[in-house]
Design a protein around this motif. Structure first.
Motif, short mmCIF file in Angstrom:
data_model
loop_
_atom_site.label_atom_id
_atom_site.label_comp_id
_atom_site.label_asym_id
_atom_site.label_seq_id
_atom_site.Cartn_x
_atom_site.Cartn_y
_atom_site.Cartn_z
N LYS A 103 32.08 25.94 5.07
CA LYS A 103 30.71 26.19 4.62
C LYS A 103 30.22 27.45 5.29
O LYS A 103 30.28 27.58 6.51
CB LYS A 103 29.82 25.00 5.00
N MET A 151 30.02 20.98 0.59
CA MET A 151 28.91 21.26 -0.31
C MET A 151 27.82 20.18 -0.24
O MET A 151 26.91 20.17 -1.07
CB MET A 151 29.41 21.41 -1.76
N LEU A 160 22.67 24.56 3.53
CA LEU A 160 22.33 24.25 2.14
C LEU A 160 21.16 23.28 2.09
O LEU A 160 21.19 22.21 2.71
CB LEU A 160 23.54 23.65 1.42
N LYS A 193 25.42 25.05 -4.35
CA LYS A 193 26.54 24.49 -3.57
C LYS A 193 27.68 25.50 -3.46
O LYS A 193 28.23 25.73 -2.37
CB LYS A 193 27.05 23.21 -4.23
N GLN A 223 18.64 21.40 -0.88
CA GLN A 223 18.48 21.11 -2.30
C GLN A 223 17.09 20.55 -2.55
O GLN A 223 16.64 19.61 -1.88
CB GLN A 223 19.53 20.09 -2.76
N ASP A 227 23.91 22.93 -8.48
CA ASP A 227 25.37 23.09 -8.49
C ASP A 227 25.78 24.50 -8.09
O ASP A 227 26.71 24.70 -7.30
CB ASP A 227 25.92 22.76 -9.88
N THR A 255 28.36 15.93 -3.78
CA THR A 255 29.27 16.94 -3.26
C THR A 255 30.06 17.62 -4.37
O THR A 255 31.05 18.30 -4.11
CB THR A 255 30.28 16.31 -2.28
#
Length: 375
Positions: free
Chosen positions: A125, A164, A129, A101, A131, A98, A144
């Protein structure tokens, strides 16, 4: 919702799934030409960033806290302001992902956190990104939304934005082998709760129902196995997939009363999100039974449980299931002060973005009754 009801599904552009995929992080980053990488992690995962095999200039923010708050985010943003990363990597559980993001979109945007709270208020943005989850609970790698606690109000600030969405999610169940049994249990129930709440939501949709019910079934099949033998890679992979499916549910449908009632446990008393959801899960599943009896029966069947159609029977089956997994099922054992329950109920009842999804209206008094029963 009927089959004809419009719905939008968003996914990370690339999803790499399976045992041994962690090193793909470095290969993908190198292939994209990224040279300034900021990894956002908790203290444990900060010490094993090497498994990602990253190249170039790598900076680590290794102080992500459970249930991260605004000061925690501000510290990470300050480091990002110095590094000016072209790639941000969330490496850890939902808290790390989180924060990653928000770090990918806020620096240099001219926007503050409070200006982007809500749906689709993020302007742009600023960095790519990635993850990489190391738990099997939140499904944040697929979503998101980012949640951060505001210490001034003790409420969660929820930001939702397509900006995100991860460019790539790498889900390697081997990274979850280090999770102890208690964390495995709590995060597994959290993944299940995402699926259950989406499946029974007023906004439930057939396109999401298939992910939701399969996610519940995966937890029913593999969670006890992973708790009994943490090195069981197949069981860990099953939970990773359940968590991912839960993440798929969150975007277009989201959670409901279960998460709303669980949130004050984290924001006010710093109880881990998964543990809070495990404690609350039997109560809200039973409460919603009269509104969605057929779906409740399907959930119990997917978990391999027999509960009948009465609220008390559903509660007993779900409570026994969570307790047998080793989850703590009383608020008193978690050191929640009894005199704080009314304030918690008021805070939970104010989380309309979730409670308005619930299939059965729940009053502040009924939330308080759940806390009292759980005490």
């Amino acid at each position: 919702m009927s089959l004809a009801t419009p719905i939008t599904i968003q996914r990370p552009h690339i999803i790499e799934f399976g045992a041994g995929t962690a090193p793909l992080a470095g290969r993908w980053a190198a292939a994209q030409g990224f040279t300034r990488i900021l990894v956002v992690a908790d203290a444990f995962n900060a010490n094993r960033v090497g498994v990602l095999e990253l190249q170039g200039e790598v900076t680590i923010f290794g102080d992500v806290r459970p249930e991260p708050d605004v000061p925690n985010l501000e510290a990470a943003l300050a480091l990002a302001g110095q590094v000016k990363p072209d790639l941000v990597i969330g490496f850890g559980g939902g808290s790390a992902m989180d924060l990653a993001k928000l770090i990918a979109v806020l620096p240099g945007s001219g926007q503050t956190l409070h200006e982007v709270v809500g749906p689709e208020k993020v302007a742009r943005k600023g960095a790519a990104l990635m993850q990489v989850p190391t738990t099997s609970g939140t499904g944040s790698e697929a979503g998101t939304r980012a949640l951060v606690t505001d210490p001034a109000t003790q409420n969660k600030l929820a930001v939702q934005s397509l900006h995100m969405l991860a460019d790539i999610a790498i889900i390697d169940p081997v990274l979850t082998l280090t999770l102890p049994p208690a964390v495995t249990a709590a995060t597994g129930v959290d993944a299940m709760a995402h699926c259950v709440e989406a499946f029974t939501s007023k906004k439930a949709h057939p396109l999401i129902d298939m992910y939701a019910l399969e996610g519940v079934a995966l937890v029913g099949r593999f969670l006890a196995r992973a708790i009994a033998d943490g090195s069981d890679v197949e069981a860990r992979a099953g939970l990773s997939l359940a968590s991912l499916y839960g993440g798929f549910c969150l975007g277009p449908v989201n959670t409901a009363a279960g998460h709303a009632v669980a949130y004050p446990l984290g924001t006010r008393h710093h109880i881990a999100h998964g543990a809070a959801n495990a404690l609350i899960f039997p109560h809200t599943l039973a409460f919603n039974t009269p509104a969605v009896p057929e779906k409740t029966a399907a959930i119990l069947a997917a978990l391999g449980l027999k509960g009948g159609a009465r609220e008390e029977d559903v509660f007993a089956a779900a409570h026994r299931y969570c307790a047998d997994l080793g989850c703590e099922m009383t608020l008193s054992a978690l050191k929640v002060p009894r005199d704080d329950l009314p304030a918690m109920a008021s805070e939970a009842h104010a989380i309309r973005r979730l409670l308005d999804n619930n299939p059965r209206d729940i009053s502040c008094e009924e939330i308080l009754a759940i806390y009292q029963e759980a005490y």
